[in-house]
Structures are given as C-alpha cells and as structure tokens.
Design an enzyme around this catalytic site. Structure first.
Site, PDB file in Angstrom:
ATOM      1  N   ASP A  25      -7.189 -10.191  14.549  1.00  0.00           N
ATOM      2  CA  ASP A  25      -6.929  -9.641  12.455  1.00  0.00           C
ATOM      3  C   ASP A  25      -7.986 -10.436  12.047  1.00  0.00           C
ATOM      4  O   ASP A  25      -7.876 -12.411  11.665  1.00  0.00           O
ATOM      5  CB  ASP A  25      -5.377  -9.882  12.672  1.00  0.00           C
ATOM      6  N   LYS A  87     -15.423 -12.559   5.632  1.00  0.00           N
ATOM      7  CA  LYS A  87     -15.438 -11.170   5.600  1.00  0.00           C
ATOM      8  C   LYS A  87     -16.649  -9.786   4.355  1.00  0.00           C
ATOM      9  O   LYS A  87     -16.122  -8.716   5.087  1.00  0.00           O
ATOM     10  CB  LYS A  87     -14.293 -10.588   5.590  1.00  0.00           C
ATOM     11  N   GLU A 186      -6.981  -1.770   9.982  1.00  0.00           N
ATOM     12  CA  GLU A 186      -5.466  -2.869   9.695  1.00  0.00           C
ATOM     13  C   GLU A 186      -4.756  -2.402   9.279  1.00  0.00           C
ATOM     14  O   GLU A 186      -3.239  -2.029  10.585  1.00  0.00           O
ATOM     15  CB  GLU A 186      -6.015  -3.611   8.601  1.00  0.00           C
ATOM     16  N   ASP A 208      -1.566  -1.563   2.716  1.00  0.00           N
ATOM     17  CA  ASP A 208      -2.401  -3.195   3.189  1.00  0.00           C
ATOM     18  C   ASP A 208      -3.001  -3.992   2.129  1.00  0.00           C
ATOM     19  O   ASP A 208      -4.148  -3.801   2.161  1.00  0.00           O
ATOM     20  CB  ASP A 208      -2.617  -3.255   4.813  1.00  0.00           C
TER      21      ASP A 208
END
Length: 626
Positions: A25, A87, A186, A208
C-alpha cells in the site's frame, strides 16, 4: 524481526515451493507491506515493531537517503529536503503542482516532458524517484522478514488514478527493482481483505479516505466474482486537507499568519495532525506552537474541528450519492459499507456516512492496514500459491476513452466504468478520395467535442491504399490491461498495414480535472448533444459538397447541361451559407435537398462508369469474371 519457515522433517524447507510475494500500500501519508504467512495475510513490521512506514523521504548533502519516521521528524527543520505526500505529485505536470504550494513548500523545476522535479541538496528528484525510495525500504523489510527474494508485488493505487498516475507508479516500482504483478485499486484491495469474495452475492460500497486521496467504489459480488460497478471520489482530498484547515485555524489563533515560513508551516501541519488524532477520542485537544523559541499554547474543541472540516466531509457524502447513482442503484440497495483509510477514524466522517446509508459500518479491520492486507491476498494468488483460487477482480475505467472523428467530434470506444482488462475495436473509414494516411488522436473524457476532453496521444497510420472516400476500412483497437494502461492499434483491413502506440503521458490530470470532467459531462449534457448534432450535420454537408464538386470535375463535361451545373453550384453555395447559421435542422434539410437534386446525376455517373468498365470486354469474358 525474521519469521521461521517450519517444515516437516525430511521435507523441503520451502514447502510446496511457496513463492514469496507481497502486497504494498503505497500511501500518501503512510505505506505498508504485507504477505500471506501460514494462510493469513498480515502486515510486516520493521525491526522496532512498527507496521506503518511514514511516506516521507529526506535527502542529505552526503547523498544519503532517510525514509520513514526519522525523516518525518525533520519535516519542519529541513522542509525543502524532506519530501512528504509525494503521492499527490505522481503523474502530474509542473502546472498542476502549483496549487500545492501552501502544504508542499518545495522548489520545483520542469524537465522536458513536463514532469515536476523537486530541488534538494542531493540534486533534483522526481516524484517517481521519491516513491521508488519508499518502495525500496518496504521491499528490504519484506525480504528480511520472509528470508528470501520476492517474485513480485501487487501495488495498490487509488481507483481514481488515471493512466499517467498508474504508469508513474509502475515506473517507481521499476526503479526499486520490483516486478509488478498487478496494480490494484485500493477499494478493491480492501474488499478482498474483508473476505467479501467468499460471499454468495451482495452490493458493497467501499469508502476510502486516506491522507491525500478519497475514493468511493460500488462493488457487486456474485459467487466469488468481484466487479466494480462504479467508482468516483477526489484524487486531492484527504486527511492532509483536514490538517491544513486546522493548521490555518491554529495560525489565526496564534496570530502568526504574517510571519509564516516553510518551517513554521510544516510545524503547524504536524500540530494540526496531532490535534486531529487527539479529537478522535477526546472533546478537546491542546497543542503548543514554538514561535521564535517561545511556546504558544492553543486549544481546539471537537465542535470547532467539526465545523472546520464539515464542508469537506459533505463533499465525500455527495460523491457517495453520485457513485451509487452511476451504478444504477439506490442507497438502500447498498448492503455493506466498508471504511478504509486512516482518516475514517474521524468521528464526524463515520457519523455522516452512517447517517447517509442508515446502517452500521464495517470498520473492524485496522483502516490503515486493510488495503495492504487485501493486496497481499491478491499477490499470493498471482504468484501461483493458490492455483485453485477462483478469485476474480474486475476494476473499472474512471473516464471514457475514444478518438477524434471529422468535425472535432469524440467517438467513445470504451465507456467509463467499463470493467478492465478490456479490448474494444471499432471500424472507421477515410473522408477524402485517395486518402493514404489517417491521423489517430486518442482522447479521455465524457464530453462530445475534442476541445472539452483531454488529449492522451496521437499517431499516424500510413500506407492506406488510395480509394474513394468511405471505401477503406480501418479497425482501431483499444486495449486496457489489468493495471489500467492503454494500448491503441490501427489496422487497414485490406492490406494489413498497421500502427500502434502505448499511451504513456508524461503527467496526469490536475487535482480537480477528473471530478470536473464528470461534473461537466452532466451539466452540459443537453448542450453537448446539440453541438454534436450540429457538427455531424456540418460534416455530412461538407462531405456531400466535396463529393459533388469532385464528380462535376470528372464527369460534368460529359453528363451535365449548363442549367444543371448552374443549379448544382447554386444549391452548394446555399448549403455552405446555411452551414454558417448553426441551425442543425436547416443544415439537415439543405443536405437532403442537395442530395435529391443530384440523385439523377449520380445515377447517370453510375451508368457511365459501368460502360467504361465493360468497354473492350466480350460477353464471355464478363461471364467468366462474374
């Protein structure tokens, strides 16, 4: 901490030749690595027992690279060389990152491809390189724990990541010397972690909310088959944004807005994060700001915190409604809601989601670890350790893919929310007589016109045999692999000549582009249809006029009287004038009128061409040919 491999006496120390694979992850705030051990998927800790690796990289002038908690401790003192939330920069262009100035106080420079590089004392670093340094630490941790070399990894990405962002993630893995078994969204990974593939059927919504991204997906389960019906969210919304609002509020309370520096800005972000975490279980939080060596205490209540973040939480609720609608469902048809991401610990988030769906939430697995756990389960399958597994994961495209046709129109080849991997082909033809090449322009988006969509790539198909307009057949094939990466091929069917391109844009969509593209497709739907109809009518008119003008040049002398020629020229001029009026219905009537007027001429041309073809051949030869 190394784990012992246990085997029966006399058997291989690697029972059943178990292949070592991991799920990673790669998060905005924290990253994790997990693997299946003794049949159970677990996250792997470092030597100190920490499972979470802060996604922070610090570069030193000695060339050394520090990753994790130690690097994060220097985020305020060495802000320009300590990279956080990288990210958010993955797959983006230099213009896109300008909006991050307040929370990412870096000095950027642009390379030739448009990718932003961050200036550090160790040289300029791309987001791909920074991500690779995080991945290297996770892989090293896994190999030390598992006592062997990895055959590959499943790396998770937000469901909303576009092609450029997914490609950037793959490039980072390549730099870290990791074989990517698959890029997995994800939310899908989280659903796998909850064992939902074991259910008979059901509809699940995965909410999420991580540090930097928000994804919401609606999944349908049917006898072990996992299909994402629809996905949405915001690629630039997360817990970091909660922290930013709290940090701004703290700065106002301490009256230090005018004295803001990069170090103070980072200190405020760290204190805001601490206050947010305290308010998960407490009604008040206390923090101390260090301003020029003087401590300034500030208190924030849960009510104040909720008022600051309420608009952002409401934004996620609206996204949930939109995605459920996109899936063709009502809210009461959603049977389970899975909460993922550390920011779902915020009480207001859970309260609002539970209020929307009117049912309890699934949040019993650590929301920080659930994605990595699901990725490891999928990695174990893809590595070949479970040959009998029937797990099937079908992710979807976040935006439609298509190409440009005459008139600046977009012909969608693969529509958004189509399950991937997928391949779709569509046949096109030439517009002009004797055309020997075709430009293929690949686009992404939901609107009808080229200027309203995003350009992905262009290439040219050469070697088309010269024919009359509309005679050539060119098949264009779009292939999207399981990682969401696109390959486009164009092939002329009569000769077999072909050309192709793997779409690798150098940077991706800006923070709000994906959401804006979807909103615009709804807001401008009626207007876009009218514009498309107008463009189509203009294309038909131009094609008819061009064909008639060419026919007059070739056969007008032999077949037309002066009056007929004058009539055609008058009607063509009238149609050209009508095309400037933006009246689709008037253009359609003009096309019909010109076609009717020239029908007899077209019939005479056909007869003349047949005579030319038969001239010099005997009846016997014609019979043999037929």
């Amino acid at each position: 901490m190394a784990l012992l491999q246990i085997a029966e006496p006399g058997q291989s120390s690697l029972p059943h030749q178990h292949r070592l694979a991991v799920g990673i992850d790669l998060g905005t705030t924290n990253s994790l690595v997990a693997s299946v051990l003794s049949g159970e998927s677990v996250t792997l800790p470092d030597h100190d027992g920490n499972h979470l690796l802060p996604s922070v990289v610090r570069y030193l002038d000695t060339g050394d690279v520090v990753v994790g908690a130690v690097a994060r401790s220097f985020a305020s003192a060495d802000a320009h060389n300590t990279i956080v939330s990288v990210k958010r920069l993955m797959g983006r262009g230099i213009k896109d990152v300008a909006a991050f100035g307040e929370i990412l106080p870096y000095q950027f420079e642009e390379d030739q491809g448009g990718m932003p590089f961050i200036k550090t004392v160790a040289g300029s670093k791309s987001p791909v390189e920074v991500s690779a340094d995080i991945l290297k630490v996770l892989v090293q941790r896994a190999e030390e724990t598992l006592q062997g070399e990895l055959v590959g990894a499943v790396i998770t990405v937000p469901a909303y990541f576009d092609d450029a962002q997914r490609q950037a993630t793959k490039d980072a893995a390549t730099l870290a010397n990791i074989k990517v078994l698959r890029l997995l969204s994800e939310p899908t990974a989280a659903a796998v972690a909850y064992g939902l593939d074991q259910k008979e059927d059901g509809v699940i919504l995965v909410y999420d909310l991580g540090g930097g991204t928000f994804d919401v997906s609606v999944l349908h389960l049917n006898k072990g088959v996992f299909e994402v019906l629809a996905t949405g969210g915001d690629s630039a919304l997360g817990g970091d944004d909660f922290d930013r609002l709290v940090a701004e509020w703290l700065a106002e309370q301490a009256n230090v807005i005018t004295a803001m520096t990069a170090g103070l800005s980072r200190q405020l972000m760290e204190l805001a994060r601490s206050a947010k975490e305290q308010l998960t279980t407490a009604d008040q939080a206390w923090v101390n700001l260090d301003i020029a060596g003087k401590e300034v205490p500030v208190t924030i209540s849960k009510a104040q915190f909720n008022s600051l973040i309420e608009a952002l939480v409401d934004k996620t609720v609206r996204a949930c409604k939109r995605v459920v609608r996109d899936a063709g469902l009502s809210l009461d048809e959603v049977q389970d809601i899975v909460m993922v991401g550390g920011s779902t610990r915020v009480p207001l988030v859970r309260e609002c989601v539970e209020k929307l769906f009117k049912r309890p939430l699934h949040a019993d697995i650590d929301p920080d670890r659930v994605v990595a756990i699901g990725a490891a389960i999928q990695a174990d399958v893809l590595a070949g350790n479970k040959p009998d597994s029937e797990m099937l994961l079908l992710d979807v495209l976040p935006l439609s893919l298509g190409l440009e046709t005459m008139g600046g129109l977009v012909e969608k080849v693969i529509h958004r929310n189509t399950s991937i991997p997928v391949a779709r082909a569509q046949e096109f033809t030439t517009y002009q007589d004797g055309q020997t090449a075709m430009a293929v322009h690949i686009l992404q988006g939901e609107r009808e016109l080229v200027e309203d969509c995003r350009s992905l790539a262009r290439f040219v198909l050469q070697g088309i045999p010269p024919m009359v307009a509309g005679a050539a057949k060119i098949r264009v094939t779009f292939q999207v692999d399981a990682d969401g990466l696109l390959n486009v091929e164009a092939k002329e069917l009569s000769t077999g000549v072909e050309s192709s391109i793997q779409v690798k844009p150098s940077y991706g969509l800006s923070d709000t582009q994906i959401a804006d593209m979807l909103k615009a497709s709804y807001s401008f739907a009626d207007g876009d249809k009218e514009k498309r109809l107008l463009r189509e009518q203009i294309v038909d008119a131009d094609r008819l006029v061009a064909a008639l003008e060419q026919a007059i040049v070739v056969d007008g002398q032999a077949l037309l009287s002066d009056d007929e020629r004058a009539l055609f020229e008058s009607e063509m001029a009238l149609l050209k004038t009508v095309c400037d009026t933006s009246d689709a219905r008037a253009i359609e009537l003009g096309v019909e009128r010109l076609a009717k007027v020239s029908d007899d001429f077209a019939s005479r041309r056909m007869d003349l061409n047949i005579q030319r073809a038969l001239q010099g051949h005997s009846i016997k030869e014609i019979e043999e040919i037929s």
